[in-house]
Design a protein around this motif. Structure first.
Motif, PDB file in Angstrom:
ATOM      1  N   UNK A 164      -2.960   7.746   6.333  1.00  0.00           N
ATOM      2  CA  UNK A 164      -2.258   7.081   5.240  1.00  0.00           C
ATOM      3  C   UNK A 164      -3.186   6.130   4.477  1.00  0.00           C
ATOM      4  N   UNK A 165      -2.839   5.820   3.216  1.00  0.00           N
ATOM      5  CA  UNK A 165      -3.646   4.898   2.418  1.00  0.00           C
ATOM      6  C   UNK A 165      -3.564   3.468   2.940  1.00  0.00           C
ATOM      7  N   UNK A 166      -4.459   2.648   2.417  1.00  0.00           N
ATOM      8  CA  UNK A 166      -4.508   1.241   2.780  1.00  0.00           C
ATOM      9  C   UNK A 166      -3.157   0.568   2.532  1.00  0.00           C
ATOM     10  N   UNK A 167      -2.553   0.804   1.364  1.00  0.00           N
ATOM     11  CA  UNK A 167      -1.309   0.110   1.024  1.00  0.00           C
ATOM     12  C   UNK A 167      -0.175   0.459   1.978  1.00  0.00           C
ATOM     13  N   UNK A 168      -0.108   1.698   2.441  1.00  0.00           N
ATOM     14  CA  UNK A 168       0.941   2.082   3.386  1.00  0.00           C
ATOM     15  C   UNK A 168       0.754   1.395   4.726  1.00  0.00           C
ATOM     16  N   UNK A 169      -0.494   1.324   5.195  1.00  0.00           N
ATOM     17  CA  UNK A 169      -0.764   0.670   6.467  1.00  0.00           C
ATOM     18  C   UNK A 169      -0.473  -0.822   6.400  1.00  0.00           C
ATOM     19  N   UNK A 170      -0.792  -1.466   5.284  1.00  0.00           N
ATOM     20  CA  UNK A 170      -0.548  -2.900   5.161  1.00  0.00           C
ATOM     21  C   UNK A 170       0.936  -3.234   5.176  1.00  0.00           C
ATOM     22  N   UNK A 171       1.792  -2.281   4.828  1.00  0.00           N
ATOM     23  CA  UNK A 171       3.229  -2.555   4.762  1.00  0.00           C
ATOM     24  C   UNK A 171       4.011  -2.011   5.956  1.00  0.00           C
ATOM     25  N   UNK A 172       3.312  -1.498   6.971  1.00  0.00           N
ATOM     26  CA  UNK A 172       4.008  -0.860   8.093  1.00  0.00           C
ATOM     27  C   UNK A 172       4.979  -1.810   8.795  1.00  0.00           C
ATOM     28  N   UNK A 173       4.573  -3.060   9.001  1.00  0.00           N
ATOM     29  CA  UNK A 173       5.412  -3.989   9.762  1.00  0.00           C
ATOM     30  C   UNK A 173       6.488  -4.654   8.903  1.00  0.00           C
ATOM     31  N   UNK A 174       6.398  -4.490   7.573  1.00  0.00           N
ATOM     32  CA  UNK A 174       7.319  -5.209   6.679  1.00  0.00           C
ATOM     33  C   UNK A 174       7.972  -4.277   5.665  1.00  0.00           C
ATOM     34  N   UNK A 175       7.946  -2.982   5.938  1.00  0.00           N
ATOM     35  CA  UNK A 175       8.442  -2.019   4.947  1.00  0.00           C
ATOM     36  C   UNK A 175       9.892  -2.280   4.567  1.00  0.00           C
TER      37      UNK A 175
ATOM     38  N   UNK B 160     -13.290  -3.412   8.276  1.00  0.00           N
ATOM     39  CA  UNK B 160     -12.228  -3.391   7.272  1.00  0.00           C
ATOM     40  C   UNK B 160     -10.941  -2.799   7.838  1.00  0.00           C
ATOM     41  N   UNK B 161     -11.042  -1.848   8.760  1.00  0.00           N
ATOM     42  CA  UNK B 161      -9.843  -1.355   9.443  1.00  0.00           C
ATOM     43  C   UNK B 161      -9.169  -2.481  10.211  1.00  0.00           C
ATOM     44  N   UNK B 162      -9.973  -3.312  10.885  1.00  0.00           N
ATOM     45  CA  UNK B 162      -9.390  -4.425  11.641  1.00  0.00           C
ATOM     46  C   UNK B 162      -8.697  -5.409  10.716  1.00  0.00           C
ATOM     47  N   UNK B 163      -9.256  -5.632   9.526  1.00  0.00           N
ATOM     48  CA  UNK B 163      -8.612  -6.518   8.561  1.00  0.00           C
ATOM     49  C   UNK B 163      -7.280  -5.942   8.089  1.00  0.00           C
ATOM     50  N   UNK B 164      -7.198  -4.613   7.958  1.00  0.00           N
ATOM     51  CA  UNK B 164      -5.933  -3.996   7.562  1.00  0.00           C
ATOM     52  C   UNK B 164      -4.882  -4.218   8.644  1.00  0.00           C
ATOM     53  N   UNK B 165      -5.274  -4.071   9.928  1.00  0.00           N
ATOM     54  CA  UNK B 165      -4.334  -4.329  11.026  1.00  0.00           C
ATOM     55  C   UNK B 165      -3.850  -5.775  10.965  1.00  0.00           C
TER      56      UNK B 165
END
Length: 505
Positions: A346-357, A400-405
């Motif tokens: 998935x794109x960056x934006x989808x991963x960033x919103x996983x916990x707050x979708x 950068x992956x860790x920052x996305x998490x």
């Protein structure tokens, strides 16, 4: 002496990114040559070119003095170039011998596999490398270290003259690292060259002969591994001195926000009790298998506990699932970010919103503009280096992956964050950025539980240090009492359990 590998003036660009610019590299016969650099410096792209995964835009490559065009990994292997990736690629259901010779099994007439020859060849190869493994052992039951050794054996079964190792020690214990280094020294004695990519700078004087430093797609220089101090390597990597590897900010410690009492999962974790306060970083040290990650999973309800209770802000909360933990303000940044923290396709934006979708969903429809605005804010605030929000997260660097998490969880406004091996596999510059984010969190009143196998990280960033041994908490030490020698003695069982902190229990 003719180099085993020579890379001359190699460049490579992708849309919007100049990955390599006029890179030079030379590896001598029987040399262990380390390549280091921050995430995004170009190390992975260079290795992909040498191994034939991708092609350079310009430049030349020579293998043992002969100019070559390496069009695929198969061609690389035929030229004597082999690579062991950080993510191992064995077939778990097959045994050691079949993994080593997969697709190249010795055969009899009519294409029938010569099973005796297969196991005989595999056994001879393992003995030659000094690897004590049964060729008939199924890979699924092997430790990470033994799986890695099978990968090395498979790579060398091509009669390789150059072995590329990508972060080979990132998941190994100290004992397993010593065994790996023994094998590499034996290969060196036999004339095999090794390209060794690592973020663990402290290993280099012990195992490498020379070090090439990369930065922003360029080769900065090549230096002697044993005589070059680590601070000098860091300056070459990041373009500046890193005077403080652990930039710990000290803020007033507030009220207790998390307490666990008697946390138990029989056979894994027994009677673990500790607390975390607002503005506090509590480190957790221990050997591999001590129960640290298992404790974290019990706290957030990822695994079922047999006993114990969790108290948040003075109130007992029954956490039976990660969803309940999120609602209670507890977030876990897991040890394996790729398998447990991200959805890689998935794109960056989808991963960033996983916990707050849920916040961006109305009547089952995701409000893209609001979600993208939130994602853009975290990309900016956390300095996530990505070409755009639609970039697939699997193609980001480890840091950068860790920052996305981290960004994913920050959107849920957690009170307590559990960082499990937060800097594994990321470079020194990215580590400092993660530490600075921790400082920002505690300054805003959060509490942090920091689980790490890197003892300098635990000691450098923590207010208190918990020590675990064989599933039990054996010490809760104020930072002033947590010397490296004492923590190691407690973690290994050489010192009797002692709980000295007033915060314990």
């Amino acid at each position: 002496m003719t180099p085993t590998l020579r890379v001359a003036d190699v460049s490579k660009s992708y849309p919007g990114v100049r990955a390599l610019q006029h890179v030079d590299l030379e590896v001598l016969p029987g040399e262990i040559h380390a390549v280091i650099g921050e995430n995004g410096a170009g190390k992975s792209t260079l290795m992909k070119i040498v191994f034939g995964v991708t092609q350079p835009d310009s430049g030349a490559i020579e293998v043992q003095g002969t100019p070559v065009h390496i069009g695929s990994p198969v061609e690389a292997q035929r030229l004597g170039v082999a690579m062991v990736h950080q993510e191992l690629s064995l077939v778990p259901a097959l045994d050691v011998a079949r993994n080593i010779y997969l697709g190249r099994e010795p055969s009899l007439a009519l294409g029938i596999i010569d099973w005796p020859a297969l196991y005989r060849n595999a056994g001879a190869l393992l003995r030659r490398l000094g690897i004590a493994l049964n060729p008939r052992q199924v890979v699924r039951g092997l430790s990470t270290a033994h799986k890695q050794m099978v990968e090395i054996a498979r790579a060398l079964s091509w009669q390789s003259k150059l072995l590329i190792l990508d972060e080979p020690t990132s998941s190994l214990t100290q004992g397993e690292i010593r065994e790996l280094f023994r094998i590499l020294r034996d290969l060196k004695t036999g004339g095999v060259s090794v390209l060794y990519i690592s973020h663990r700078l402290e290993e280099l004087p012990e195992i490498a002969d020379r070090v090439t430093v990369m930065r922003d797609g360029h080769t900065v220089g090549t230096v002697d591994a044993r005589s070059t101090p680590i601070p000098a390597l860091i300056r070459m990597m990041v373009g500046r001195g890193v005077d403080q590897l652990f930039p710990r900010a000290h803020v007033p410690i507030g009220d207790e926000i998390l307490r666990v009492e008697g946390l138990t999962r029989h056979g894994v974790v027994e009677d673990v009790s500790f607390s975390v306060h607002a503005g506090e970083i509590v480190g957790m040290a221990g050997l591999v298998g001590a129960g640290r990650s298992e404790t974290a999973r019990l706290i957030v309800g990822a695994d079922k506990k047999d006993a114990g209770r969790t108290i948040i802000d003075g109130r007992v909360v029954e956490i039976g699932s990660p969803a309940v933990a999120i609602a209670a303000g507890i977030a876990l940044l897991p040890e394996d970010r790729k398998q447990q923290g991200l959805v890689l396709p998935l794109p960056v934006k989808n991963n960033l919103s996983l916990a707050t979708l849920r916040e961006f969903t109305r009547f089952g429809i995701v409000w893209q503009r609001e979600r993208d605005r939130m994602a853009q804010r975290f990309v900016r605030d956390l300095s996530i280096r990505t070409p755009n929000l639609d970039f697939r997260v699997r193609n980001l660097s480890g840091g950068n992956q860790q920052k996305v998490v981290l960004g994913k969880w920050l959107g849920s406004h957690p009170r307590v964050l559990i960082f499990d091996e937060p800097t594994r596999g990321i470079d020194v510059g990215a580590k400092v950025e993660v530490y600075e984010e921790m400082n920002d969190l505690i300054a805003r009143g959060a509490g942090i539980l920091l689980i790490s196998s890197e003892l300098p990280e635990v000691l450098g960033m923590s207010d208190r240090v918990l020590v675990m041994h064989e599933g039990r908490l054996v010490a809760d030490l104020p930072r002033a009492e947590a010397t490296p020698e004492r923590v190691i003695a407690l973690a290994s069982g050489e010192e009797l359990p002692v709980l000295t902190s007033a915060h314990h229990g």
